[in-house]
Design an enzyme around this catalytic site. Structure first.
Site, short mmCIF file in Angstrom:
data_model
loop_
_atom_site.label_atom_id
_atom_site.label_comp_id
_atom_site.label_asym_id
_atom_site.label_seq_id
_atom_site.Cartn_x
_atom_site.Cartn_y
_atom_site.Cartn_z
N THR A 181 128.89 13.10 -7.89
CA THR A 181 129.56 13.84 -6.81
C THR A 181 128.69 13.89 -5.56
O THR A 181 127.46 13.76 -5.64
CB THR A 181 129.84 15.29 -7.26
OG1 THR A 181 130.64 15.95 -6.28
CG2 THR A 181 128.58 16.10 -7.47
N SER B 180 134.34 12.64 -1.77
CA SER B 180 133.55 13.61 -2.53
C SER B 180 132.62 12.96 -3.53
O SER B 180 132.00 13.64 -4.33
CB SER B 180 134.50 14.57 -3.25
OG SER B 180 135.35 13.81 -4.06
N THR C 132 135.10 15.34 -7.57
CA THR C 132 133.98 14.90 -8.40
C THR C 132 134.53 14.09 -9.56
O THR C 132 135.53 14.46 -10.15
CB THR C 132 133.28 16.13 -8.98
OG1 THR C 132 132.59 16.79 -7.93
CG2 THR C 132 132.30 15.78 -10.08
N ARG D 183 121.54 22.53 -1.21
CA ARG D 183 122.36 23.04 -2.31
C ARG D 183 122.56 21.96 -3.39
O ARG D 183 122.83 20.81 -3.11
CB ARG D 183 123.70 23.50 -1.77
CG ARG D 183 124.63 24.12 -2.81
CD ARG D 183 125.64 23.14 -3.38
NE ARG D 183 126.61 23.77 -4.26
CZ ARG D 183 127.49 23.09 -5.00
NH1 ARG D 183 127.51 21.78 -4.94
NH2 ARG D 183 128.32 23.72 -5.78
N VAL D 184 122.43 22.37 -4.65
CA VAL D 184 122.71 21.51 -5.79
C VAL D 184 123.77 22.20 -6.63
O VAL D 184 123.70 23.42 -6.83
CB VAL D 184 121.42 21.26 -6.61
CG1 VAL D 184 121.74 20.55 -7.92
CG2 VAL D 184 120.41 20.46 -5.80
N GLY D 185 124.74 21.46 -7.11
CA GLY D 185 125.81 22.06 -7.91
C GLY D 185 125.59 21.88 -9.41
O GLY D 185 124.47 21.68 -9.87
N ASP D 186 126.68 21.95 -10.14
CA ASP D 186 126.62 21.84 -11.61
C ASP D 186 126.56 20.39 -12.07
O ASP D 186 126.08 20.11 -13.18
CB ASP D 186 127.89 22.46 -12.21
CG ASP D 186 129.15 21.74 -11.73
OD1 ASP D 186 129.26 21.50 -10.51
OD2 ASP D 186 130.00 21.41 -12.57
N THR E 17 134.52 20.15 -13.33
CA THR E 17 134.71 19.95 -11.90
C THR E 17 135.09 21.28 -11.28
O THR E 17 135.46 22.22 -11.98
CB THR E 17 135.78 18.88 -11.62
OG1 THR E 17 135.87 18.64 -10.20
CG2 THR E 17 137.14 19.29 -12.12
N GLY E 18 134.98 21.37 -9.96
CA GLY E 18 135.31 22.63 -9.29
C GLY E 18 134.07 23.31 -8.73
O GLY E 18 133.08 22.65 -8.42
N GLY F 42 130.87 24.56 -8.63
CA GLY F 42 129.73 24.37 -9.51
C GLY F 42 128.97 25.63 -9.85
O GLY F 42 128.46 25.80 -10.97
#
Ligand code: SD4
Length: 339
Positions: A216, A96, A198, A226-229, A249-250, A252
């Site tokens: 991450t 990850s 992450t 897609r982009v996360g937090d 984490t988790g 996003g």
């Protein structure tokens, strides 16, 4: 099934954590790790301590050891968090983060990372491909450009100009996992536990200065683009050297919707301990009208200027690794969903 339907269906399950299977998997994997570790129960926060100090999300004792080595030699918290995160990025077994990360549903490994220093400077890369050390590219963005964030091809080109070597990040193991996912779960992706790994890291150096970093490969089998937090300053990471720092984490999307890390730091500014602040930030997520928190995980870790730490998550089996006072240990996080 037509592609349009596939995207619609997959986005429902693919972006959420399938709670039943995830929590079962979490239990098996992390329970074992936690049992093997020296575990402190973090229900009341993680207490006072001395500096230097490093904390990181999940079970990453090699990464915290590297960071502490730098801090003990008098190095900066910025160098410590960068090099600590690099340990996980280089580990192909970690699916990850960095090399060996699980790809998006088109088979591309795309990395998100950011870093923030004691002066409130920050740098970030989103949707970076073919470069293992995304956190170092983020640092270069911070230090060598007038910008805060570079994305996609531009970020990759910048990294190459800065001397980073492009390489294929999709390892055989991750490719096989993706191919298996495509065959068995084309219309209903199974969310893998590796989605939870992450690495976010916070450090306080011997001068008392705080820095943080987060890196991450994002959610496995996410939609392309897609982009996360994790690369979003204020969501995946925030540091204010007067107050403290937080990383997330988790899932996003949920962190972004509540600007989680900034929230935790602001709550500490208002007098909450790191533990109380993390708990309140989780409360904001689970107390939303119609929150389906039972179906996803979010975890926060935080430090304040005094070297106190905290961690809190929605579900059990989130953990923090902390290196302080000569002890490098995994600490099980307290959590909301005790029902
Ligand atoms: C993301 N927050 O991309 C990341 C995933 C994560 O442990 O934390 N995994 O949404």
């Amino acid at each position: 099934m037509k592609r349009r339907n596939f995207i619609k269906k997959a986005s429902i399950t693919g972006v959420g954590f399938a709670v039943g299977s995830v929590l079962v998997n979490c239990e098996e994997k992390y329970k074992k790790k936690l049992e093997e570790s020296s575990v402190a129960n973090a229900t009341d926060g993680n207490g006072k301590g001395s500096i230097p100090l490093v904390v990181a999300t999940w079970h990453v004792i090699d990464a915290t050891a590297k960071a502490m080595e730098i801090l003990q030699a008098g190095g900066s918290s910025l160098d410590a968090v960068e090099q600590g995160c690099m340990v996980e990025e280089a580990d192909e077994k970690g699916q990850s983060v960095g090399k060996g990360g699980l790809p998006d549903r088109e088979g591309n490994v795309t990395l998100d990372a950011c870093i923030m220093d004691k002066n409130g400077n920050c740098g970030s890369v989103v949707y970076l491909q073919n470069i293992t050390h995304a956190v170092s590219v983020a640092r270069k963005v911070m230090e060598e450009t007038p910008h805060v964030m570079l994305a996609g091809k531009g970020a990759e080109q910048f990294a190459i100009e800065q001397g980073f070597q492009p390489e294929n990040l999709l390892t055989e193991t991750s490719k096989e996992a993706w191919e298996k996912w495509k065959v068995e779960s084309e219309y209903k992706p199974i969310i893998n536990i590796e989605n939870h790994d992450t690495i976010g890291m916070l450090a306080i150096d011997i001068n008392g200065d705080i820095s943080g970093a987060c890196t991450t490969s994002g959610l496995a089998y996410k939609m392309a683009g897609r982009v996360g937090d994790s690369p979003i300053i204020g969501s995946g990471l925030f540091v204010d050297n007067e107050i403290g720092g937080c990383v997330a984490t988790g899932l996003g999307e949920e962190v972004v919707k509540t600007v989680g890390s900034f929230l935790v730091v602001e709550l500490m500014r208002q007098g909450k301990s790191p533990q109380e602040a993390c708990k309140e930030a989780i409360r904001r997520i689970v107390n939303k009208p119609n929150s389906n928190y039972k179906n996803f995980q979010v975890g926060y870790i935080a430090v304040n200027k005094q070297g106190e730490t905290g961690s809190y998550s929605i579900h059990q089996w989130f953990s923090m690794t902390k290196f302080q006072d000569g002890v490098n240990e995994q600490i099980q996080s307290d959590y909301f969903n005790k029902a």
